[in-house]
Design an enzyme around this catalytic site. Structure first.
Site, PDB file in Angstrom:
ATOM      1  N   GLY A 178      48.515  34.579  45.344  1.00 37.25           N
ATOM      2  CA  GLY A 178      47.170  34.027  45.436  1.00 37.25           C
ATOM      3  C   GLY A 178      46.304  34.285  44.218  1.00 37.25           C
ATOM      4  O   GLY A 178      45.107  34.017  44.237  1.00 37.25           O
ATOM      5  N   VAL A 198      30.667  35.730  35.202  1.00 37.19           N
ATOM      6  CA  VAL A 198      31.612  36.331  34.253  1.00 37.19           C
ATOM      7  C   VAL A 198      32.032  37.713  34.748  1.00 37.19           C
ATOM      8  O   VAL A 198      31.181  38.551  35.036  1.00 37.19           O
ATOM      9  CB  VAL A 198      30.985  36.480  32.854  1.00 37.19           C
ATOM     10  CG1 VAL A 198      31.978  37.146  31.895  1.00 37.19           C
ATOM     11  CG2 VAL A 198      30.544  35.127  32.306  1.00 37.19           C
ATOM     12  N   PHE A 247      28.957  28.038  51.315  1.00 40.04           N
ATOM     13  CA  PHE A 247      29.251  29.143  52.233  1.00 40.04           C
ATOM     14  C   PHE A 247      30.761  29.293  52.399  1.00 40.04           C
ATOM     15  O   PHE A 247      31.290  29.311  53.495  1.00 40.04           O
ATOM     16  CB  PHE A 247      28.572  28.903  53.587  1.00 40.04           C
ATOM     17  CG  PHE A 247      28.358  30.169  54.387  1.00 40.04           C
ATOM     18  CD1 PHE A 247      27.612  31.214  53.877  1.00 40.04           C
ATOM     19  CD2 PHE A 247      28.889  30.288  55.659  1.00 40.04           C
ATOM     20  CE1 PHE A 247      27.399  32.362  54.617  1.00 40.04           C
ATOM     21  CE2 PHE A 247      28.690  31.439  56.408  1.00 40.04           C
ATOM     22  CZ  PHE A 247      27.939  32.481  55.886  1.00 40.04           C
ATOM     23  N   GLY A 271      37.364  37.958  43.389  1.00 37.14           N
ATOM     24  CA  GLY A 271      37.369  38.480  44.753  1.00 37.14           C
ATOM     25  C   GLY A 271      36.009  38.286  45.386  1.00 37.14           C
ATOM     26  O   GLY A 271      34.982  38.543  44.742  1.00 37.14           O
ATOM     27  N   LYS A 322      33.669  31.271  30.362  1.00 38.17           N
ATOM     28  CA  LYS A 322      32.977  32.556  30.507  1.00 38.17           C
ATOM     29  C   LYS A 322      32.486  33.077  29.160  1.00 38.17           C
ATOM     30  O   LYS A 322      31.400  33.664  29.064  1.00 38.17           O
ATOM     31  CB  LYS A 322      33.917  33.567  31.160  1.00 38.17           C
ATOM     32  CG  LYS A 322      34.278  33.216  32.595  1.00 38.17           C
ATOM     33  CD  LYS A 322      35.407  34.076  33.125  1.00 38.17           C
ATOM     34  CE  LYS A 322      35.790  33.685  34.535  1.00 38.17           C
ATOM     35  NZ  LYS A 322      36.972  34.414  35.042  1.00 38.17           N
ATOM     36  N   GLU A 336      45.998  29.338  41.121  1.00 36.33           N
ATOM     37  CA  GLU A 336      45.889  28.129  41.937  1.00 36.33           C
ATOM     38  C   GLU A 336      47.179  27.322  41.855  1.00 36.33           C
ATOM     39  O   GLU A 336      48.032  27.542  40.987  1.00 36.33           O
ATOM     40  CB  GLU A 336      44.719  27.278  41.445  1.00 36.33           C
ATOM     41  CG  GLU A 336      43.376  27.962  41.467  1.00 36.33           C
ATOM     42  CD  GLU A 336      42.855  28.193  42.875  1.00 36.33           C
ATOM     43  OE1 GLU A 336      43.329  27.506  43.813  1.00 36.33           O
ATOM     44  OE2 GLU A 336      41.988  29.066  43.051  1.00 36.33           O
ATOM     45  N   GLU A 355      24.971  36.914  36.835  1.00 35.71           N
ATOM     46  CA  GLU A 355      25.935  37.995  36.626  1.00 35.71           C
ATOM     47  C   GLU A 355      27.319  37.644  37.153  1.00 35.71           C
ATOM     48  O   GLU A 355      28.341  37.976  36.545  1.00 35.71           O
ATOM     49  CB  GLU A 355      25.438  39.275  37.312  1.00 35.71           C
ATOM     50  CG  GLU A 355      26.229  40.516  36.977  1.00 35.71           C
ATOM     51  CD  GLU A 355      25.998  40.985  35.547  1.00 35.71           C
ATOM     52  OE1 GLU A 355      26.919  40.781  34.716  1.00 35.71           O
ATOM     53  OE2 GLU A 355      24.931  41.541  35.265  1.00 35.71           O
ATOM     54  N   THR A 381      28.306  26.919  44.891  1.00 41.46           N
ATOM     55  CA  THR A 381      29.252  25.826  45.067  1.00 41.46           C
ATOM     56  C   THR A 381      30.376  25.963  44.041  1.00 41.46           C
ATOM     57  O   THR A 381      30.319  26.767  43.119  1.00 41.46           O
ATOM     58  CB  THR A 381      28.567  24.458  44.931  1.00 41.46           C
ATOM     59  OG1 THR A 381      27.931  24.370  43.655  1.00 41.46           O
ATOM     60  CG2 THR A 381      27.540  24.256  46.041  1.00 41.46           C
ATOM     61  N   ASP A 399      39.146  28.479  31.576  1.00 43.73           N
ATOM     62  CA  ASP A 399      38.274  29.361  32.374  1.00 43.73           C
ATOM     63  C   ASP A 399      37.711  30.475  31.506  1.00 43.73           C
ATOM     64  O   ASP A 399      36.506  30.746  31.532  1.00 43.73           O
ATOM     65  CB  ASP A 399      39.062  29.942  33.545  1.00 43.73           C
ATOM     66  CG  ASP A 399      38.253  30.953  34.342  1.00 43.73           C
ATOM     67  OD1 ASP A 399      37.323  30.535  35.056  1.00 43.73           O
ATOM     68  OD2 ASP A 399      38.540  32.167  34.243  1.00 43.73           O
TER      69      ASP A 399
END
Length: 332
Positions: free
Chosen positions: A200, A145, A8, A310, A218, A203, A142, A89, A214
């Site tokens: 932002g 990626v 969460f 986002g 994907k 990282e 979904e 998570t 990353d």
């Protein structure tokens, strides 16, 4: 539909917010969501009659339904009375945990799963799909990626009569922002990275983004989910963007090209590398945008562009998957 949310954070909260905002739409499409549990690392909210999402969003751990140090998701998912698990998570591509265990437990106990977590799918896509098929459950992903880009939905539904031959795209917004900054303002890689971190977009440790890990993760999911391969991240040729200089981007511009970090996969090749892209190409998107192009045998090239990250953007993909499962289950 009874739903349990695992994780969460920002995305989980965005899912709850959009659920509240779209209640009238849900009624029109015969979707009655009831969130019966929300699991966090240090506790959980559980109410079999349905949690009050607005209360969770406003009060958090001060909510009466919060139980500090309650049994974690992996200990409760098997016997929890719900229809669908939303696994959100943090991605871990080293061993996939704790998301991998959450998904396996949910599927084995007869629950459908929607996830935004790349780790389990990068490491165990064929195995997870085998469990889902054996248990006659659905596992949709979904949001793993392209953020809000509905690439799996388009491939699964809109391009059903097509054979998809290859997939090409920009799959990481951080690296795209850095390269765009270097091209437009002729700044160094390090200067562009610092600005990405200040805004932002990157990282504190940007390794996964700038080294291509990353994007490669994907690409593996795209390959396995759309091309029906059995790729792992070890199969991907990976080259990051750390060696790109302003001189390279400037020379490319002079010749009518842009330097972009491009993922590509077909049934023989899978790679994420810097490439020269014509400035007129549909792939020539700037900033933090992602782009995914599907080459097909009937429709030819289909290109999707959108926000690759986002919380609200990602919640769009998650809720789209949930609504699709709801529709299938209603029909059956």
């Amino acid at each position: 539909m009874k739903i349990a949310i695992v994780g969460f954070g920002n995305v989980g909260r965005a899912v709850a917010e959009v659920m509240l905002e779209r209640r009238e739409l849900f009624q029109k499409v015969d979707f009655e969501p009831k969130v019966v549990a929300v699991f966090e690392r240090d506790g959980s909210w559980i109410d079999e009659n349905g949690l009050k999402l607005q209360e969770l969003l406003s009060k958090g751990t001060s909510s009466p339904s919060w139980v500090e140090g309650a049994a974690m998701a992996e200990e409760r998912l098997a016997d929890l009375d719900c229809d669908l698990i939303v696994e959100m998570t943090v991605t871990n591509i080293e061993d996939g945990e704790p998301g991998l265990t959450h998904i396996v437990e949910a599927l084995n106990s007869g629950k459908d799963v929607v996830t935004s977590n790349k780790g389990p799918l990068v490491l165990a896509f064929p195995e997870l799909m085998e469990i889902a098929e054996k248990k006659n459950r659905m596992l949709l992903y979904e949001a793993t990626v392209g953020g809000a880009i509905p690439v799996f939905h388009v491939a699964r539904e809109a391009l059903l009569v097509n054979r998809i031959i290859s997939i090409t795209g920009i799959l990481n917004g951080t690296s795209n922002y850095i390269l765009t900054k270097m091209t437009d303002e002729k700044v160094s890689f390090n200067a562009a990275l610092r600005e990405a971190q200040e805004k932002g977009y990157a990282e504190a440790d940007p390794t996964y983004d700038i080294e291509g890990i990353d994007a490669a993760s994907k690409l593996v999911i795209l390959a396995n989910g759309i091309l029906k391969t059995s790729k792992s991240i070890k199969d991907v040729r990976i080259e990051g963007i750390t060696r790109i200089t302003p001189e390279m981007t400037e020379l490319a511009m002079e010749d009518g090209y842009l330097v972009k970090h491009i993922g590509y996969v077909d049934r023989n090749r899978i790679e994420v590398i810097p490439r020269l892209i014509p400035r007129s190409s549909p792939l020539a998107v700037g900033g933090t945008l992602n782009v995914i192009s599907l080459k097909t045998d009937v429709a030819q090239d289909i290109t999707l562009i959108g926000r690759g990250a986002g919380p609200r953007e990602t919640s769009s993909a998650i809720l789209g998957d949930i609504l699709h499962i709801n529709k299938i289950r209603k029909e059956n």
